[in-house]
Design an enzyme around this catalytic site. Structure first.
Site, mmCIF file in Angstrom:
data_model
loop_
_atom_site.group_PDB
_atom_site.id
_atom_site.type_symbol
_atom_site.label_atom_id
_atom_site.label_comp_id
_atom_site.label_asym_id
_atom_site.label_seq_id
_atom_site.Cartn_x
_atom_site.Cartn_y
_atom_site.Cartn_z
ATOM 1 N N ALA A 32 0.873 -1.184 0.000
ATOM 2 C CA ALA A 32 0.000 0.000 0.000
ATOM 3 C C ALA A 32 0.912 1.236 0.000
ATOM 4 C CB ALA A 32 -0.972 0.010 1.178
ATOM 5 N N HIS A 37 7.076 5.661 1.598
ATOM 6 C CA HIS A 37 7.825 4.453 1.216
ATOM 7 C C HIS A 37 8.771 4.773 0.047
ATOM 8 C CE1 HIS A 37 3.975 2.397 2.672
ATOM 9 N NE2 HIS A 37 4.901 1.865 3.451
ATOM 10 N N LYS A 151 9.189 7.699 10.876
ATOM 11 C CA LYS A 151 7.762 7.657 11.205
ATOM 12 C C LYS A 151 7.488 6.607 12.292
ATOM 13 C CE LYS A 151 3.212 7.071 10.513
ATOM 14 N NZ LYS A 151 2.933 5.719 10.263
#
Ligand code: AMP
Length: 280
Positions: A32, A37, A151
């Site tokens: 996803a 990313h 994160k």
């Protein structure tokens, strides 16, 4: 981009690259994919000769079965994005490849203090699951560098600890958090937010910034209480909001301007659990 489903085939290819002296960067993901990313892929592309990514939604790190079942899967667009970013290899294993038998899941990693605080406290077993998959991937792929996101601040510390514990010869590169224009940290789980939740979600990062701005004049405990009340009044359910020393994640209430800290938060918006952090 070449796609591999088995360690055996990927390892043959990578060992060939290593004999040519190529330096290998690796960015593991659960798919996803979003720009956060892809920023890991970009950093690896800029600094490494070869970039490998993986997509595997690791069942062992979900303490909540519902969260696992609802985890977003967007494989076709993920592959397109990775190709657009010139990722060299994608590893796309199935569960049997990662966990061939029960024994492969029955391992324990001595994470100490890190395991029982913050995410570890609210998601029991989560970091053992993270270590299972990361150890498996690193020990088979043997990358020179692994690219991971700030994160997941606590996860970065856990992976550092794992690398020490297992004596793995991979260096960590921690990459900054990518955010939407609203300040909301990009996350695969954001795909599950409805329009109302998406409007509310940036309040998490705003709370961290608010505390950072006022921590010199007010005590952390007052600020924490105030921001939790504020968030809960607008519909969040806060798991934790903590101040910790950046270097070792020791949780503290005392602020000393000569030290470096991280503020960490986790909160539910209805069903969806979001996390964020701010270093200062
Ligand atoms: P995940 O697919 O959520 O397991 O994340 C895979 C990797 O991407 C982890 O190293 C994450 O920390 C990193 N990552 C996730 N979200 C972001 C973001 N917003 N910015 C930068 N890296 C991120």
């Amino acid at each position: 981009m070449k796609i591999y489903k088995h360690f055996r085939d990927l390892k043959i290819e990578l060992s060939h690259q290593k004999t040519l002296g190529k330096v290998i960067g690796f960015a593991p993901t659960m798919g996803a994919l979003h720009e956060g990313h892809l920023s890991l892929i970009e950093q690896s592309k800029n600094r490494m000769d070869i970039t490998v990514s993986s997509i595997f939604v690791n069942p062992e790190q979900f303490n909540n079965p519902e969260d696992f079942l609802k985890y977003p899967i967007t494989l076709e667009t993920d592959i397109l994005y990775l190709e657009e970013h010139d990722c060299d290899y994608l590893f796309l294993p199935d569960v049997k490849e990662i966990y061939p038998d029960e024994k492969s899941k029955n391992r324990h990693f001595e994470l100490g203090y890190l395991e029982n605080i913050l995410e570890g406290k609210f998601r029991p077993g989560h970091f053992q699951g993270v270590c299972l998959i990361v150890e498996r991937l690193l020990s088979e792929i043997l990358p020179d560098y692994v690219f991971i996101g700030q994160k997941d601040f606590q996860q970065c510390m856990v992976i550092k600890k794992l690398i020490d514990l297992m004596n793995i010869k991979t260096e960590i590169v921690v990459c900054p958090t990518l955010r939407e224009n609203s300040g909301l940290a990009m996350s695969s789980r954001n795909l599950r937010l409805n329009n109302v939740e998406r409007e509310l979600a940036p309040a998490l990062f705003q709370s961290l910034n608010f505390i950072k701005e006022h921590i010199k004049e007010k005590s952390f405990s007052m600020l924490k209480e105030d921001r939790i009340r504020h968030l809960e009044d607008s519909g969040f359910k806060v798991d934790y909001l903590e101040l910790a020393l950046r270097g070792n994640l020791e949780i503290t209430e005392e602020y000393d301007p000569s030290k470096s800290y991280v503020l960490l938060i986790a909160a539910y918006l209805n069903e969806i659990r979001l996390i964020d952090n701010l270093i200062f």
